[in-house]
Design a protein around this motif. Structure first.
Motif, PDB file in Angstrom:
ATOM      1  N   TRP A 145       0.740  -0.954  -0.375  1.00  9.53           N
ATOM      2  CA  TRP A 145       0.191   0.222   0.233  1.00  9.53           C
ATOM      3  C   TRP A 145       0.632   1.369  -0.051  1.00  9.53           C
ATOM      4  O   TRP A 145       1.793   1.764   0.834  1.00  9.53           O
ATOM      5  N   GLN A 146       0.472   2.252  -0.855  1.00 10.01           N
ATOM      6  CA  GLN A 146       1.089   3.414  -0.421  1.00 10.01           C
ATOM      7  C   GLN A 146       1.046   4.742   0.279  1.00 10.01           C
ATOM      8  O   GLN A 146      -0.835   4.378   0.802  1.00 10.01           O
ATOM      9  N   THR A 148       0.710   8.193   2.923  1.00  8.51           N
ATOM     10  CA  THR A 148       0.745   9.776   2.789  1.00  8.51           C
ATOM     11  C   THR A 148       1.572  10.255   3.733  1.00  8.51           C
ATOM     12  O   THR A 148       1.962  11.223   3.882  1.00  8.51           O
ATOM     13  N   THR A 162      -4.290   1.774  -2.141  1.00  5.98           N
ATOM     14  CA  THR A 162      -4.003   0.819  -3.534  1.00  5.98           C
ATOM     15  C   THR A 162      -5.026   0.554  -4.493  1.00  5.98           C
ATOM     16  O   THR A 162      -6.174   0.345  -3.900  1.00  5.98           O
TER      17      THR A 162
END
Length: 566
Positions: A145-146, A148, A162
């Motif tokens: 997952w990206q 922040t 994601t």
């Protein structure tokens, strides 16, 4: 004389049953105390390791394996006043957590309790969240997952994102200054057809905890359904069959003696909660809504759940209950006497904050209780004086009707009525103290606030047995005596205080009763030896107060000291 010998033999048999049979009963129904935290060697207290306190104990192998696993995935640091760890971006899991305010042992350099460990370690224990349903393409378990943000703190939540198939998944994770994570999940349907989806949350635990599940303290699956916390499911039930329940709101998880993990779904919607054996020595707790939502193309749905991972601190649990998590304060297994235990805990905790020492707080609690029951104790002594005064008449009735027990009882009751004597009035203070004594026993046994609390000298943990025993010459001999004979110094003081208290009681007329009361303090000394020192401090203080009180009341009721008339 024959009856007296018979009574004495009966008492001797009962005493033997208590000494040898009681340990078998107590291990199942009344666990006596927490494991010792120190061992006395060469006259000095040395900390003992406490692997049972940690569901993911830091053995050298576990540390190496865990370090390898942690280094194998990208992570976001977690940092709050109470917990430290990391959030795994591979799979979006909360799987690395230690409790910074609670140590494994009393040693100054002791590491903190580790609660969660990632999958792939010997004691994997983690929480995961996601979506499932018709038309939903869920991200694979190893999807990265990206994020922040770089750190999850009470002031800085983190959003993970994601994409899988035609759906975009987002998780906004926040954490408070206690032990509660909030997970806000969103699913954006970027496809051309509607989908039906529902969130889920799961807890995975690879190995059963070291804490023993007993009648007094539950260790294992725990859940809230229908307005009450349930302790009726254990790992054996889960291994036999999936345990499913439907509840409005509710929560579920795994509890240990002092630690708890719990999934808290949306409290305004009905959910199916379940415990299941996931294979490979893993147990799983999970929830999902009973009704999925339909998400049209271009639309998004959002659902929120919470995750508790931490210590069962009374004030923290009550705070979450007040915030809407039903019955969360009762995740501590208070039992039947909770109505007495919680006030005693709060008063004891208040005294501790006042004086800074739990042993002194227990003594002050004892003084408070004795002060409250003092008027009743006065009536008890007056009743004892009246009963003693009529003992010769009772003895005469027993001799006269020794072959007619029914008539004997009738005449004795008539004597009580004529002399205006209540033989049961003296039992009231004892009956009042029974729930108080048991409540203190549970408070010392259950609450983490009592864990590793020192008193004086060699007593480093009031919730554990006394480690100093003359059996091995106070640690000078290099052996640890078995629990049955390892009578500590504090239990010996308890036996001595009981002996002197019994000596002040009016001597019974019956010789067998005299023998019983002469032996009883030392039998109770052995029975109480494995219990928490804090409980023994309470009893010793009670005995000392009773001795002072009895001497004072003897001055007001001198007939108690006089030999009864023939």
């Amino acid at each position: 004389m024959k009856d007296e010998n018979k009574n004495f033999v009966l008492f001797a048999v009962l005493a033997a049953l208590i000494l040898f049979g009681w340990p078998l009963v107590q291990n199942r129904f009344f666990p006596t105390a927490n494991p010792p935290v120190t061992k006395v060697e060469d006259g000095k207290s040395k900390p003992l390791p406490q692997p049972q306190a940690d569901p993911a104990a830091d053995s050298p192998t576990a540390i190496r394996d865990r370090a390898t696993v942690l280094a194998g995935s990208p992570r976001i640091a977690i940092e709050t006043p109470r917990v430290r760890g990391s959030l795994n971006l591979k799979g979006g899991r909360i799987d690395d957590l230690v409790l910074v305010r609670h140590k494994e042992t009393i040693a100054k350099n002791s590491p903190p309790i580790r609660l969660l460990s990632p999958s792939g370690t010997a004691d994997a224990y983690f929480a995961a969240f996601g979506w499932s349903g018709q038309g939903v393409t869920a991200p694979p378990a190893d999807a990265v997952w990206q994020a922040t943000g770089a750190k999850l703190t009470p002031a800085t939540p983190v959003t993970l994102e994601t994409r899988s198939g035609s759906q975009v998944y987002r998780m906004t994770i926040s954490v408070d200054d206690g032990y509660m994570f909030t997970v806000r999940q969103s699913l954006l349907n970027a496809g051309t057809a509607p989908v039906q989806a529902a969130t889920y949350g799961l807890l995975s635990r690879r190995a059963a905890p070291a804490d023993k599940d007993t009648w007094t303290i539950h260790s294992g699956p725990i859940y809230e359904a229908g307005g009450g916390v349930k302790f009726d499911v254990d790992y054996k039930h889960v291994d036999e069959a999936v345990q499913k329940f439907t509840t409005p709101g509710g929560w579920l998880g795994f509890t240990d003696h002092y630690w708890l993990t719990a999934l808290v779904p949306d409290q305004g919607a009905p959910h199916e909660i379940a415990f299941r054996n996931a294979g490979d020595s893993r147990h799983q707790a999970d929830f999902r809504p009973t009704a999925p939502v339909t998400i049209a193309p271009g639309q998004a749905a959002t659902q929120t759940a919470r995750f508790f991972a931490g210590a069962k601190e009374v004030d923290i649990l009550d705070r979450y209950q007040d915030a809407g998590v039903a019955q969360f304060g009762n995740s501590i297994d208070w039992g039947w006497f909770g109505v007495v235990e919680k006030p005693i805990f709060h008063y004891l905790d208040w005294l501790f904050r006042l004086v800074g020492n739990f042993g002194v707080a227990i003594i002050m609690l004892t003084l408070t209780i004795r002060l409250l029951v003092f008027p009743i104790a006065q009536r008890q002594f007056a009743s004892m004086a009246a009963v003693r005064a009529i003992q010769p008449k009772m003895k005469a009735i027993q001799e006269r009707y020794k072959d007619d027990k029914q008539r004997q009882q009738q005449e004795i009751m008539a004597l009580y009525k004529a002399e205006k004597v209540n033989p049961f009035a003296g039992c009231l203070p004892t009956l009042i103290q029974i729930p108080i004594f048991y409540a203190l026993y549970k408070v010392l046994l259950l609450t983490i606030e009592m864990r590793h609390q020192p008193f004086v000298l060699w007593i480093k943990d009031l919730s554990a047995p006394d480690p100093l025993t003359p059996v091995n010459l106070f640690g000078l001999l290099a052996f640890t005596p078995p629990q049955m004979i390892a009578i500590g110094v504090v239990p010996i003081l308890l036996g001595i205080s009981m002996y002197f208290q019994f000596k002040l009681n009016p001597a019974p007329l019956d010789d067998t009763q005299k023998q019983i009361f002469a032996i009883l303090p030392w039998v109770l000394m052995f029975v109480m030896a494995p219990f928490a020192v804090g409980l023994q401090v309470y009893w010793i203080t009670t005995n000392c107060i009773s001795i002072i009180q009895q001497r004072w009341l003897y001055s007001r009721h001198p007939q108690l000291k006089e030999a009864p008339a023939k």
